[in-house]
Design a protein around this motif. Structure first.
Motif, PDB file in Angstrom:
ATOM      1  N   TYR A  71       0.845  -1.223  -0.100  1.00 31.65           N
ATOM      2  CA  TYR A  71      -0.144   0.042  -0.088  1.00 31.65           C
ATOM      3  C   TYR A  71       0.867   1.131   0.108  1.00 31.65           C
ATOM      4  N   LEU A  72       2.078   1.410   0.881  1.00 33.18           N
ATOM      5  CA  LEU A  72       2.724   2.470   1.005  1.00 33.18           C
ATOM      6  C   LEU A  72       3.594   2.980  -0.300  1.00 33.18           C
ATOM      7  N   VAL A  73       4.065   1.930  -0.785  1.00 36.34           N
ATOM      8  CA  VAL A  73       4.789   1.842  -2.154  1.00 36.34           C
ATOM      9  C   VAL A  73       3.905   2.243  -3.344  1.00 36.34           C
ATOM     10  N   MET A  74       2.693   1.351  -3.512  1.00 38.95           N
ATOM     11  CA  MET A  74       1.863   1.558  -4.773  1.00 38.95           C
ATOM     12  C   MET A  74       0.991   2.759  -4.663  1.00 38.95           C
ATOM     13  N   PHE A  75       0.520   3.273  -3.422  1.00 36.63           N
ATOM     14  CA  PHE A  75      -0.605   4.290  -3.324  1.00 36.63           C
ATOM     15  C   PHE A  75       0.097   5.537  -2.559  1.00 36.63           C
ATOM     16  N   ARG A  76       1.035   5.396  -1.904  1.00 33.87           N
ATOM     17  CA  ARG A  76       1.599   6.494  -1.024  1.00 33.87           C
ATOM     18  C   ARG A  76       2.937   7.109  -1.758  1.00 33.87           C
ATOM     19  N   ARG A  77       3.543   6.111  -2.809  1.00 35.66           N
ATOM     20  CA  ARG A  77       4.528   6.531  -3.650  1.00 35.66           C
ATOM     21  C   ARG A  77       5.670   6.604  -2.768  1.00 35.66           C
ATOM     22  N   LEU A  78       5.905   5.714  -1.786  1.00 35.68           N
ATOM     23  CA  LEU A  78       7.202   5.580  -0.837  1.00 35.68           C
ATOM     24  C   LEU A  78       8.008   4.946  -1.342  1.00 35.68           C
ATOM     25  N   ASP A  79       9.399   5.200  -1.271  1.00 35.21           N
ATOM     26  CA  ASP A  79      10.483   4.258  -1.851  1.00 35.21           C
ATOM     27  C   ASP A  79      10.506   2.772  -1.104  1.00 35.21           C
ATOM     28  N   VAL A  80      10.636   2.052  -2.443  1.00 36.34           N
ATOM     29  CA  VAL A  80      10.298   0.760  -1.998  1.00 36.34           C
ATOM     30  C   VAL A  80      11.224  -0.025  -1.113  1.00 36.34           C
ATOM     31  N   GLY A  81      12.496   0.402  -1.100  1.00 39.41           N
ATOM     32  CA  GLY A  81      13.691  -0.061  -0.077  1.00 39.41           C
ATOM     33  C   GLY A  81      13.488   0.242   1.099  1.00 39.41           C
ATOM     34  N   LEU A  82      13.318   1.644   1.212  1.00 41.44           N
ATOM     35  CA  LEU A  82      13.283   2.144   2.536  1.00 41.44           C
ATOM     36  C   LEU A  82      11.885   1.667   3.245  1.00 41.44           C
ATOM     37  N   THR A  83      10.882   1.524   2.483  1.00 45.64           N
ATOM     38  CA  THR A  83       9.653   1.128   3.087  1.00 45.64           C
ATOM     39  C   THR A  83       9.555  -0.323   3.733  1.00 45.64           C
ATOM     40  N   SER A  84      10.536  -1.179   2.773  1.00 44.88           N
ATOM     41  CA  SER A  84      10.543  -2.486   3.084  1.00 44.88           C
ATOM     42  C   SER A  84      11.592  -2.669   4.380  1.00 44.88           C
ATOM     43  N   PHE A  85      12.459  -1.856   4.581  1.00 45.00           N
ATOM     44  CA  PHE A  85      13.422  -2.079   5.401  1.00 45.00           C
ATOM     45  C   PHE A  85      12.425  -1.558   6.786  1.00 45.00           C
ATOM     46  N   PHE A  86      11.696  -0.521   6.804  1.00 45.00           N
ATOM     47  CA  PHE A  86      10.690  -0.134   7.913  1.00 45.00           C
ATOM     48  C   PHE A  86       9.801  -1.290   8.228  1.00 45.00           C
ATOM     49  N   VAL A  87       9.118  -1.634   7.361  1.00 44.65           N
ATOM     50  CA  VAL A  87       8.247  -2.862   7.646  1.00 44.65           C
ATOM     51  C   VAL A  87       8.842  -4.065   8.383  1.00 44.65           C
ATOM     52  N   ALA A  88      10.156  -4.364   7.530  1.00 46.94           N
ATOM     53  CA  ALA A  88      10.977  -5.603   8.195  1.00 46.94           C
ATOM     54  C   ALA A  88      11.332  -5.053   9.462  1.00 46.94           C
TER      55      ALA A  88
END
Length: 424
Positions: A232-249
């Protein structure tokens, strides 16, 4: 000294040595970058300029997040629950495997880890059902490959990065859809060839791989929610996929849903080193004019009408014995920009040729000499109960090789008639 020719010779020598000695091409690429770079008068910082830190962070973040999902059984749970939806309509099982594998590959892990996981799951299910494991394995691998060019998956991230360097932006969605179109065409072809409609109804044993319904654990529920949040954050909020993945992880690690060491072990470090290492070498080759030389050589035999099938053929040959993500994409995408500019076909031409290149190289991935075909061969033999395993292995090796050749020919024909230029 002709540095352009020398850089191209070094590039192909690295690939050949890696295949011959069965070494990680990324390691060889970084090592030989020092030699060829210094010969060409480049400084160490210029040589290291080819290491894409943003790409590396993205690849590590995404694969670590899905390493958590794999280590605590979430990905396998999703796959088995989805396949179980077929019920007695077992002819739908390969189709469901195709869709689930495609979804898992698209949202982050990419074709290599998902292909490895789902190929084993597919073959196990087929053996239990008493059906042809090759159809099930191909369904999983076609989807893993065909749905991996997305903004969330490593191959898609790499394609975006190289395309932007070539001066083309906002191309990922049409390229993604064109490559998915290839996957659907291949799946239809395999389904017809292996007579999917003849799969026996209700052939799954009680308590087997499909009907097994273990309860979803707390850790798995949290992991599923985390994966959905990332998408959701990457596709709809346009956040960086790498940073977002690290945050969720990081949140999942803090919640203790999986053992950190097990998740880290699931990261395909060899693949990451391959991708980033080849990037270092390709930067040297580009700086020394090697890519321009390759582009000029291709242009000498190309017209707007023949560009697509020629790109398809060359990409397929490269992919027969090397990695699509690690070798074919970083080698071919930089040449496409120059070719498109010279042919005057613009952004639509870049999208078409990039789609052709990726589709064709993924077709060759069924070759038993490549990662994809090797995975199918290994999973098939592990699940086989045959007493003549060596003979069966040789037979399957030949089948996979012929399947790869057939897929390559099909892609060349499809590219020649313009199928991969439909979505722009």
């Amino acid at each position: 000294m002709n540095y352009e020719v020398l850089s191209v010779v070094f590039m192909f020598a690295v690939v050949a040595l890696g295949f011959w000695r069965k070494c990680n091409i990324g390691i060889l690429a970084v090592g030989f970058s020092l030699i060829i770079g210094k010969i060409g008068g480049m400084s160490s910082s210029q040589i290291l300029g080819g290491f894409d830190a943003k790409l590396f962070i993205t690849l590590v973040g995404v694969t670590f997040l899905f390493g958590i999902a794999q280590s605590n059984g979430t990905l396998e749970l999703i796959a088995k629950r989805a396949v179980g939806l077929a019920g007695n309509r077992t002819y739908l099982v390969p189709v469901i495997l195709f869709l689930v594998t495609g979804l898992l590959s698209a949202i982050g892990p990419g074709n290599i880890p998902v292909g490895a996981l789902m190929t084993v799951v597919a073959v196990t299910i087929a053996v239990e059902m008493g059906e042809n494991p090759l159809l099930f394995a191909l369904a999983a691998k076609v989807a893993a490959n065909g749905f991996t060019i997305t903004p969330l998956a490593p191959a898609g991230v790499l394609t975006v990065s190289l395309s932007e360097t070539a001066g083309y932006t906002d191309i990922i969605m049409p390229v993604m859809l064109n490559v998915m179109l290839w996957a659907v065409i291949m799946m239809i072809g395999f389904s017809i060839h292996y007579k999917i409609y003849r799969i026996k109804p209700g052939a799954v044993a009680v308590g087997g791989a499909i009907s097994e319904k273990k309860p979803v654990t707390r850790d798995q529920w949290i992991t599923i929610i985390g994966m959905c949040v990332m998408v959701y954050l990457v596709m709809f909020r346009r956040l960086d996929v790498g940073l977002t993945s690290f945050f969720v992880a990081a949140v999942l690690v803090l919640l203790g849903v999986a053992k950190e060491k097990q998740a880290l072990a699931k990261i395909p470090w060899g693949t990451l080193l391959l991708i980033c290492g080849v990037g270092v070498l390709m930067n040297v080759v580009i700086e020394m004019g090697g890519i321009d030389l390759i582009s000029e050589a291709l242009l000498a035999i190309m017209t707007p009408a023949t560009a697509a099938p020629i790109i398809a053929f060359i990409s397929s040959i490269l992919s027969f014995f090397s990695s699509t993500t690690g070798v074919v994409i970083p080698t071919m995408v930089p040449t496409i920009g120059t070719i498109v500019d010279s042919l005057g076909t613009g952004s639509a031409g870049f999208i078409s040729l990039t789609s052709v290149m990726i589709s064709s190289s993924l077709s060759s991935a069924f070759s038993p000499a490549s990662t994809g075909g090797g995975l199918i061969l290994a999973a098939y033999m592990a699940a086989s109960n045959s007493e003549n395993k060596e003979q069966e292995q040789q037979k399957l090796f030949g089948r996979l090789f012929m399947i790869a050749i057939a897929c390559v020919i099909a892609n060349i024909i499809l590219s020649a008639v313009g199928v991969y230029g439909i979505i722009k």
